[in-house]
Design a protein around this motif. Structure first.
Motif, PDB file in Angstrom:
ATOM      1  N   ASN A 151     -15.789 -75.428 -11.732  1.00  6.39           N
ATOM      2  CA  ASN A 151     -15.115 -75.046 -10.480  1.00  6.39           C
ATOM      3  C   ASN A 151     -13.612 -75.253 -10.584  1.00  6.39           C
ATOM      4  O   ASN A 151     -12.824 -74.433 -10.079  1.00  6.39           O
ATOM      5  CB  ASN A 151     -15.678 -75.868  -9.317  1.00  6.39           C
ATOM      6  CG  ASN A 151     -17.134 -75.539  -9.025  1.00  6.39           C
ATOM      7  OD1 ASN A 151     -17.612 -74.452  -9.358  1.00  6.39           O
ATOM      8  ND2 ASN A 151     -17.838 -76.472  -8.415  1.00  6.39           N
ATOM      9  N   ILE A 152     -13.207 -76.342 -11.226  1.00  4.15           N
ATOM     10  CA  ILE A 152     -11.779 -76.605 -11.423  1.00  4.15           C
ATOM     11  C   ILE A 152     -11.147 -75.490 -12.252  1.00  4.15           C
ATOM     12  O   ILE A 152     -10.051 -75.004 -11.948  1.00  4.15           O
ATOM     13  CB  ILE A 152     -11.573 -77.982 -12.087  1.00  4.15           C
ATOM     14  CG1 ILE A 152     -11.878 -79.101 -11.086  1.00  4.15           C
ATOM     15  CG2 ILE A 152     -10.150 -78.126 -12.633  1.00  4.15           C
ATOM     16  CD1 ILE A 152     -11.842 -80.496 -11.674  1.00  4.15           C
ATOM     17  N   MET A 153     -11.857 -75.072 -13.293  1.00  2.00           N
ATOM     18  CA  MET A 153     -11.340 -73.996 -14.144  1.00  2.00           C
ATOM     19  C   MET A 153     -11.151 -72.700 -13.350  1.00  2.00           C
ATOM     20  O   MET A 153     -10.112 -72.037 -13.460  1.00  2.00           O
ATOM     21  CB  MET A 153     -12.296 -73.755 -15.306  1.00  2.00           C
ATOM     22  CG  MET A 153     -11.884 -72.598 -16.219  1.00  2.00           C
ATOM     23  SD  MET A 153     -13.205 -72.077 -17.335  1.00  2.00           S
ATOM     24  CE  MET A 153     -14.368 -71.359 -16.146  1.00  2.00           C
ATOM     25  N   LEU A 154     -12.147 -72.335 -12.522  1.00  2.00           N
ATOM     26  CA  LEU A 154     -12.048 -71.099 -11.746  1.00  2.00           C
ATOM     27  C   LEU A 154     -10.865 -71.140 -10.777  1.00  2.00           C
ATOM     28  O   LEU A 154     -10.121 -70.152 -10.648  1.00  2.00           O
ATOM     29  CB  LEU A 154     -13.346 -70.859 -10.969  1.00  2.00           C
ATOM     30  CG  LEU A 154     -14.585 -70.454 -11.774  1.00  2.00           C
ATOM     31  CD1 LEU A 154     -15.757 -70.209 -10.832  1.00  2.00           C
ATOM     32  CD2 LEU A 154     -14.318 -69.221 -12.620  1.00  2.00           C
ATOM     33  N   ALA A 155     -10.699 -72.245 -10.083  1.00  2.00           N
ATOM     34  CA  ALA A 155      -9.592 -72.355  -9.124  1.00  2.00           C
ATOM     35  C   ALA A 155      -8.244 -72.365  -9.830  1.00  2.00           C
ATOM     36  O   ALA A 155      -7.269 -71.777  -9.338  1.00  2.00           O
ATOM     37  CB  ALA A 155      -9.763 -73.613  -8.276  1.00  2.00           C
ATOM     38  N   ALA A 156      -8.190 -73.014 -10.999  1.00  2.00           N
ATOM     39  CA  ALA A 156      -6.942 -73.036 -11.766  1.00  2.00           C
ATOM     40  C   ALA A 156      -6.566 -71.634 -12.224  1.00  2.00           C
ATOM     41  O   ALA A 156      -5.391 -71.243 -12.186  1.00  2.00           O
ATOM     42  CB  ALA A 156      -7.077 -73.979 -12.958  1.00  2.00           C
ATOM     43  N   GLU A 157      -7.558 -70.857 -12.650  1.00  2.00           N
ATOM     44  CA  GLU A 157      -7.295 -69.480 -13.067  1.00  2.00           C
ATOM     45  C   GLU A 157      -6.830 -68.620 -11.894  1.00  2.00           C
ATOM     46  O   GLU A 157      -6.005 -67.714 -12.059  1.00  2.00           O
ATOM     47  CB  GLU A 157      -8.561 -68.879 -13.682  1.00  2.00           C
ATOM     48  CG  GLU A 157      -8.924 -69.458 -15.043  1.00  2.00           C
ATOM     49  CD  GLU A 157     -10.221 -68.890 -15.581  1.00  2.00           C
ATOM     50  OE1 GLU A 157     -10.944 -68.210 -14.804  1.00  2.00           O
ATOM     51  OE2 GLU A 157     -10.517 -69.118 -16.763  1.00  2.00           O
ATOM     52  N   ALA A 158      -7.353 -68.913 -10.703  1.00  2.00           N
ATOM     53  CA  ALA A 158      -7.008 -68.115  -9.526  1.00  2.00           C
ATOM     54  C   ALA A 158      -5.547 -68.257  -9.128  1.00  2.00           C
ATOM     55  O   ALA A 158      -4.921 -67.295  -8.662  1.00  2.00           O
ATOM     56  CB  ALA A 158      -7.913 -68.492  -8.354  1.00  2.00           C
ATOM     57  N   ILE A 159      -4.983 -69.451  -9.291  1.00  2.00           N
ATOM     58  CA  ILE A 159      -3.586 -69.652  -8.893  1.00  2.00           C
ATOM     59  C   ILE A 159      -2.617 -69.416 -10.044  1.00  2.00           C
ATOM     60  O   ILE A 159      -1.404 -69.306  -9.821  1.00  2.00           O
ATOM     61  CB  ILE A 159      -3.357 -71.064  -8.301  1.00  2.00           C
ATOM     62  CG1 ILE A 159      -3.549 -72.154  -9.361  1.00  2.00           C
ATOM     63  CG2 ILE A 159      -4.269 -71.310  -7.106  1.00  2.00           C
ATOM     64  CD1 ILE A 159      -3.158 -73.548  -8.886  1.00  2.00           C
ATOM     65  N   ASN A 160      -3.134 -69.316 -11.262  1.00  2.00           N
ATOM     66  CA  ASN A 160      -2.269 -69.124 -12.426  1.00  2.00           C
ATOM     67  C   ASN A 160      -1.555 -67.779 -12.352  1.00  2.00           C
ATOM     68  O   ASN A 160      -2.154 -66.757 -11.996  1.00  2.00           O
ATOM     69  CB  ASN A 160      -3.102 -69.201 -13.704  1.00  2.00           C
ATOM     70  CG  ASN A 160      -2.242 -69.155 -14.948  1.00  2.00           C
ATOM     71  OD1 ASN A 160      -1.173 -69.756 -15.011  1.00  2.00           O
ATOM     72  ND2 ASN A 160      -2.708 -68.433 -15.964  1.00  2.00           N
ATOM     73  N   ASN A 161      -0.267 -67.779 -12.679  1.00  2.00           N
ATOM     74  CA  ASN A 161       0.591 -66.584 -12.683  1.00  2.00           C
ATOM     75  C   ASN A 161       0.892 -66.042 -11.290  1.00  2.00           C
ATOM     76  O   ASN A 161       1.443 -64.947 -11.164  1.00  2.00           O
ATOM     77  CB  ASN A 161      -0.032 -65.463 -13.529  1.00  2.00           C
ATOM     78  CG  ASN A 161       0.200 -65.664 -15.013  1.00  2.00           C
ATOM     79  OD1 ASN A 161       1.331 -65.839 -15.456  1.00  2.00           O
ATOM     80  ND2 ASN A 161      -0.875 -65.657 -15.795  1.00  2.00           N
ATOM     81  N   HIS A 162       0.547 -66.800 -10.247  1.00  2.00           N
ATOM     82  CA  HIS A 162       0.856 -66.326  -8.897  1.00  2.00           C
ATOM     83  C   HIS A 162       2.357 -66.485  -8.627  1.00  2.00           C
ATOM     84  O   HIS A 162       2.956 -67.507  -8.964  1.00  2.00           O
ATOM     85  CB  HIS A 162       0.067 -67.110  -7.854  1.00  2.00           C
ATOM     86  CG  HIS A 162       0.115 -66.495  -6.492  1.00  2.00           C
ATOM     87  ND1 HIS A 162      -0.714 -65.467  -6.101  1.00  2.00           N
ATOM     88  CD2 HIS A 162       0.919 -66.745  -5.425  1.00  2.00           C
ATOM     89  CE1 HIS A 162      -0.432 -65.118  -4.864  1.00  2.00           C
ATOM     90  NE2 HIS A 162       0.555 -65.875  -4.431  1.00  2.00           N
ATOM     91  N   VAL A 163       2.946 -65.466  -8.024  1.00  2.57           N
ATOM     92  CA  VAL A 163       4.377 -65.459  -7.714  1.00  2.57           C
ATOM     93  C   VAL A 163       4.571 -65.482  -6.205  1.00  2.57           C
ATOM     94  O   VAL A 163       3.940 -64.704  -5.483  1.00  2.57           O
ATOM     95  CB  VAL A 163       5.067 -64.221  -8.322  1.00  2.57           C
ATOM     96  CG1 VAL A 163       6.536 -64.135  -7.871  1.00  2.57           C
ATOM     97  CG2 VAL A 163       4.987 -64.262  -9.846  1.00  2.57           C
ATOM     98  N   VAL A 164       5.430 -66.385  -5.744  1.00  2.00           N
ATOM     99  CA  VAL A 164       5.754 -66.491  -4.321  1.00  2.00           C
ATOM    100  C   VAL A 164       7.217 -66.102  -4.141  1.00  2.00           C
ATOM    101  O   VAL A 164       8.110 -66.753  -4.682  1.00  2.00           O
ATOM    102  CB  VAL A 164       5.522 -67.922  -3.787  1.00  2.00           C
ATOM    103  CG1 VAL A 164       5.709 -67.956  -2.270  1.00  2.00           C
ATOM    104  CG2 VAL A 164       4.127 -68.419  -4.169  1.00  2.00           C
ATOM    105  N   PHE A 165       7.454 -65.053  -3.383  1.00  2.00           N
ATOM    106  CA  PHE A 165       8.814 -64.550  -3.220  1.00  2.00           C
ATOM    107  C   PHE A 165       9.587 -65.366  -2.185  1.00  2.00           C
ATOM    108  O   PHE A 165       8.984 -66.086  -1.374  1.00  2.00           O
ATOM    109  CB  PHE A 165       8.770 -63.078  -2.829  1.00  2.00           C
ATOM    110  CG  PHE A 165       8.346 -62.177  -3.964  1.00  2.00           C
ATOM    111  CD1 PHE A 165       9.302 -61.614  -4.793  1.00  2.00           C
ATOM    112  CD2 PHE A 165       7.006 -61.930  -4.212  1.00  2.00           C
ATOM    113  CE1 PHE A 165       8.935 -60.802  -5.852  1.00  2.00           C
ATOM    114  CE2 PHE A 165       6.614 -61.119  -5.272  1.00  2.00           C
ATOM    115  CZ  PHE A 165       7.584 -60.556  -6.101  1.00  2.00           C
ATOM    116  N   PRO A 166      10.921 -65.296  -2.209  1.00  2.00           N
ATOM    117  CA  PRO A 166      11.732 -66.067  -1.256  1.00  2.00           C
ATOM    118  C   PRO A 166      11.305 -65.821   0.189  1.00  2.00           C
ATOM    119  O   PRO A 166      11.145 -64.671   0.610  1.00  2.00           O
ATOM    120  CB  PRO A 166      13.153 -65.546  -1.513  1.00  2.00           C
ATOM    121  CG  PRO A 166      13.138 -65.100  -2.933  1.00  2.00           C
ATOM    122  CD  PRO A 166      11.766 -64.530  -3.158  1.00  2.00           C
ATOM    123  N   GLY A 167      11.085 -66.903   0.918  1.00  2.00           N
ATOM    124  CA  GLY A 167      10.637 -66.802   2.299  1.00  2.00           C
ATOM    125  C   GLY A 167       9.159 -66.538   2.448  1.00  2.00           C
ATOM    126  O   GLY A 167       8.622 -66.559   3.552  1.00  2.00           O
ATOM    127  N   GLY A 168       8.475 -66.303   1.314  1.00  3.75           N
ATOM    128  CA  GLY A 168       7.040 -66.022   1.347  1.00  3.75           C
ATOM    129  C   GLY A 168       6.219 -67.301   1.451  1.00  3.75           C
ATOM    130  O   GLY A 168       6.671 -68.388   1.099  1.00  3.75           O
TER     131      GLY A 168
END
Length: 296
Positions: A151-168
């Motif tokens: 489960n830890i692996m799946l959640a880690a993969e889900a957030i990996n490479n996620h980009v949050v833009f300014p103000g996002g």
């Protein structure tokens, strides 16, 4: 009203209807066979295109041909993997083409017009925001607990490479999604109302807690964060971030003027989370206590 006017105009200009169906193709392959009779309603003693039925048909067509764009990513070797352009139905052009076919004595196929959908994150952006690491955190777990580690692996993969833009705003629940058996999550121990119990997706709170501490170190503005009702062993007291699909969430806002890149990876009995951005950003880091190996 606009659709009705157009259909009446077509009737005046092209009064002869044909009984054959309209074959709709995409990349020269048939994707739908539309019956003219199914889309018509009586109007002034003449056949008229039903706008509601047409819109329903167009919605179904869009679902068939839609291709989601794929963002560029960074692989485990640190290389940038190019994104892919997506495609969606060109609604305006499709309406015009369909009306011409609908009221024209022709058996020609109708090729679906599409427009490109560009990825939100491309190679150029990634190369810019991977330059400065502004936050990092690591926590440890017992890798012999296979279900929890999975489960830890799946959640880690889900957030990996996620980009949050300014103000996002980043929402852990939204990004990771619902934790279900269908999505690969397994039953594992979790804390509910102060009691240790079995639940689908047990263990992902370690990922959200590791992310929280990395984000906090980076000086990013935390919007929503809750602690468990019972002390957890993988972070210092008060440094956890419990999450639940129907309950608490962990959210933060990018208060910098450049996008943030989240890198997350499970390695053995460790979960690493790093936060990157452009080297032009002046950060305001916070002092966050680390954890020692062997806490769990």
């Amino acid at each position: 009203m606009k659709m009705t006017f157009l259909t009446i105009l077509f009737l005046i200009l092209n009064p002869v209807m044909v009984s054959n169906d309209i074959v709709i193709t995409y990349k020269e392959k048939p994707v739908a066979n539309v019956s003219r009779a199914d889309l018509m309603v009586p109007f002034l003693d003449d056949p008229v295109l039903d706008p509601d039925k047409f819109m329903e048909m167009m919605e179904q067509m869009e679902q068939k041909i839609y291709q989601r764009p794929v963002d560029a990513t960074i692989n485990d070797n640190g290389a940038i993997v190019s994104g892919k352009v997506g495609y969606k139905l060109d609604r305006t052009t499709f309406k015009e083409m369909f009306l011409r076919h609908f009221f024209k004595n022709t058996s020609e196929n109708l090729e679906v017009p599409v427009v490109e959908v560009q990825p939100t994150v491309d190679e150029q952006l990634l190369s810019k925001i991977r330059k400065q690491k502004i936050g990092q955190y690591v926590t440890y777990f017992n890798s012999n607990k296979k279900e929890r580690a999975h489960n830890i692996m799946l959640a880690a993969e889900a957030i990996n490479n996620h980009v949050v833009f300014p103000g996002g705003t980043f929402s852990f629940n939204k990004v990771v999604g619902k934790r279900t058996k269908e999505r690969g999550y397994l039953p594992a121990p979790e804390i509910v109302k102060g009691e240790l119990t079995e639940g689908i997706g047990g263990g992902i709170c370690q990922v959200s807690s590791t992310l929280y501490n990395a984000i906090d170190r980076a000086g990013v503005q935390v919007l929503e964060r809750y602690s468990h009702s019972k002390k957890v062993p993988y972070v210092p007291p008060g440094r956890d971030a419990t999450v639940s699909w129907y309950g608490p969430d962990f959210t933060f806002m990018n208060n910098y003027n450049q996008p943030l890149l989240i890198r997350s990876k499970k390695t053995g009995g460790s979960i690493y989370v790093e936060v990157y951005t452009s080297d032009t950003v002046e950060i305001s880091p916070r002092d966050v206590p680390s954890v020692r190996n062997g806490m769990e």
